[in-house]
Design a protein around this motif. Structure first.
Motif, short mmCIF file in Angstrom:
data_model
loop_
_atom_site.label_atom_id
_atom_site.label_comp_id
_atom_site.label_asym_id
_atom_site.label_seq_id
_atom_site.Cartn_x
_atom_site.Cartn_y
_atom_site.Cartn_z
N ARG A 1 -24.77 -30.22 10.07
CA ARG A 1 -25.12 -28.89 9.69
C ARG A 1 -26.77 -28.74 9.09
O ARG A 1 -27.01 -29.83 8.42
CB ARG A 1 -24.16 -28.37 8.68
CG ARG A 1 -24.37 -28.96 7.43
CD ARG A 1 -23.27 -28.50 6.38
NE ARG A 1 -23.02 -27.03 6.15
CZ ARG A 1 -23.90 -26.41 5.39
NH1 ARG A 1 -24.80 -27.01 4.94
NH2 ARG A 1 -23.73 -24.94 5.19
N SER B 1 -14.72 -30.55 10.44
CA SER B 1 -14.28 -29.34 10.84
C SER B 1 -12.84 -29.53 11.67
O SER B 1 -12.72 -30.44 12.45
CB SER B 1 -14.98 -28.55 11.70
OG SER B 1 -16.31 -28.38 10.98
N GLN C 1 -24.11 -24.47 12.28
CA GLN C 1 -22.88 -25.64 12.41
C GLN C 1 -22.33 -25.18 13.97
O GLN C 1 -22.57 -24.36 14.67
CB GLN C 1 -22.01 -25.40 11.42
CG GLN C 1 -21.01 -24.20 11.33
CD GLN C 1 -20.02 -24.72 10.53
OE1 GLN C 1 -19.61 -25.56 10.10
NE2 GLN C 1 -19.38 -23.19 10.15
N SER D 1 -17.50 -30.07 4.01
CA SER D 1 -18.89 -30.50 4.17
C SER D 1 -19.46 -31.49 3.01
O SER D 1 -19.12 -31.05 1.84
CB SER D 1 -20.07 -29.38 4.58
OG SER D 1 -19.40 -28.50 5.49
N SER E 1 -20.38 -32.11 8.62
CA SER E 1 -18.97 -31.22 8.42
C SER E 1 -17.97 -31.89 8.97
O SER E 1 -18.08 -32.39 10.25
CB SER E 1 -19.40 -29.68 8.76
OG SER E 1 -20.16 -29.10 7.82
N SER F 1 -13.65 -26.34 7.39
CA SER F 1 -14.34 -27.46 7.23
C SER F 1 -14.65 -27.82 6.05
O SER F 1 -14.54 -27.06 4.71
CB SER F 1 -15.55 -27.12 8.28
OG SER F 1 -16.32 -26.04 7.21
#
Length: 405
Positions: free
Chosen positions: A260, A235, A285, A397, A233, A395
């Protein structure tokens, strides 16, 4: 990253539109009774088609025909068959807010493709589009006739129904094994009418082969699935203050990549050939970063257990490949996160209480076992009860999946 996601969604969607086209083995019988073996574009036909597209063998040219030239068509590998017929069709609305006061149907003559539901001594047909859901029948080589049903408002402005179809069936489909009770309990629904016609055909001609039913026989595999999901991810956390004039700064913690991990549980709905499902994906996460402003250093160590729940739609590309689109609502459980500011050169710890958020994703699955997904989670406020700061966390992913069962 958002631009990359948008471009990827656009390209994959465009590809899926073209890949979704399936030409399957079938036949066409023209009005002159000429039968043509061909490959017919299978569109599932929830609504009755107005025309069909087909190809002849390996010839890439796509041809089109409609009710003016086609008497009948069907798919060889499926219980799918349509006939063309000129019928009386009542298009009166069945929507509650559009009901009229006229009990009698308002017929118009139309040339339509009718879906064959059952063939025997008596035949049952269905016409369905955005505005109509009507049944038709034939018996003793008669013309195709409508089974009359209509909802209307009576003189007391209460909803009433014209159930003339029951009288039609009682008068036209007489047999010793058919009682008035069988007719009275009928519903103007596909399964109810199919059962009645099957009973009549068996009663009328017990020695004959069983009537041909065109109910689609879907082999229902196990609808429950579980997958392991592992991904990365990217973020971003941005803190926006409503009190910058009082020394409470906006803070950009930047983007960080983290791992994650989770498990996905899926239930495939028995609708539209298993194209829709409900998914839940509990996952872990984290996000850890720091930032510096004139007042000093700010740190965040965010850890959460997310429970996204939503829907998935599949686009089947071929026997081994399919795309999917997700839309989920995510409930977030904080796991002891820390968010510390330095304000006026003094430390201040925020009360981390993450809000829910939504996410969208697009992915690809191979051999119904391996998958990858690109998902974008919309902003989540990490301190939704804070009156000074709004901590916007989002985020993007990339998730790999392996289905266990």
């Amino acid at each position: 990253m958002k631009k990359i996601l948008a471009i990827t969604l656009l390209l994959l969607t465009s590809a899926s539109i073209h890949s979704q086209i399936h030409f399957e083995s079938g036949y066409i019988i023209r009005k002159n009774n000429e039968k043509v073996s061909c490959l017919i574009k299978n569109l599932d036909w929830r609504n009755n088609p107005k025309e069909i597209e087909y190809k002849l063998g390996d010839n890439p040219e796509i041809k089109k025909e409609n009710t003016t030239t086609v008497k009948e068509f069907g798919l060889t590998g499926h219980k799918v068959k349509f006939i063309s017929a000129t019928v009386k069709l009542d298009r009166s609305s069945e929507k509650l807010n559009s009901l009229g006061r006229d009990r009698a149907p308002q017929f118009s003559t139309e040339n339509l493709f009718l879906r064959v539901l059952l063939e025997g001594d008596a035949n049952l047909y269905l016409f369905e589009d955005e505005n109509a859901y009507k049944f038709f029948y034939t018996h003793n080589n008669s013309e195709v006739e409508p089974l009359i049903f209509k909802s209307f408002l009576n003189t007391n402005l209460e909803i009433d129904t014209n159930d003339q179809y029951k009288q039609q069936l009682w008068m036209d489909l007489k047999c010793e094994g058919i009682s008035m009770k069988d007719v009275n309990v009928l519903k103007y629904e596909k399964n109810s009418l199919i059962s009645f016609f099957e009973k009549y055909n068996k009663c009328k001609n017990p020695a004959a082969a069983e009537a041909t039913s065109f109910k689609e026989e879907i082999v229902r595999p196990n609808p429950f699935h579980m997958s392991i999901r592992l991904g990365l991810s990217n973020s971003i956390l941005k803190t926006e203050s409503i009190a910058t004039q009082y020394g409470y700064p906006n803070i950009d913690f930047g983007s960080k990549i983290s791992i994650r991990i989770g498990a996905e549980f899926e239930y495939v709905l028995p609708l539209y050939r298993n194209k829709w499902s409900i998914i839940a994906e509990p996952s872990y996460q984290s996000y850890k970063s720091d930032a510096t402003t004139a007042d000093g250093n700010h740190t965040v160590d965010y850890k959460s257990f997310d429970i996204p729940v939503g829907v998935r739609y599949y686009l089947f590309l071929n026997d081994d490949s399919k795309m999917f689109f997700n839309g989920v609502f995510s409930y977030n459980i904080d796991l002891g996160s820390k968010l510390n500011y330095t304000i006026f050169r003094r430390p201040l710890e925020a009360d981390v209480k993450p809000d829910y958020n939504f996410a969208i994703g697009v992915g690809y699955k191979f051999k119904d076992r391996y998958s990858f997904e690109l998902r974008y989670a919309l902003n989540r406020d990490l301190t939704n009860e804070d009156r000074v700061w709004e901590n916007k966390f989002n985020s993007t992913s990339f998730i790999l999946g392996y289905k266990l069962f």
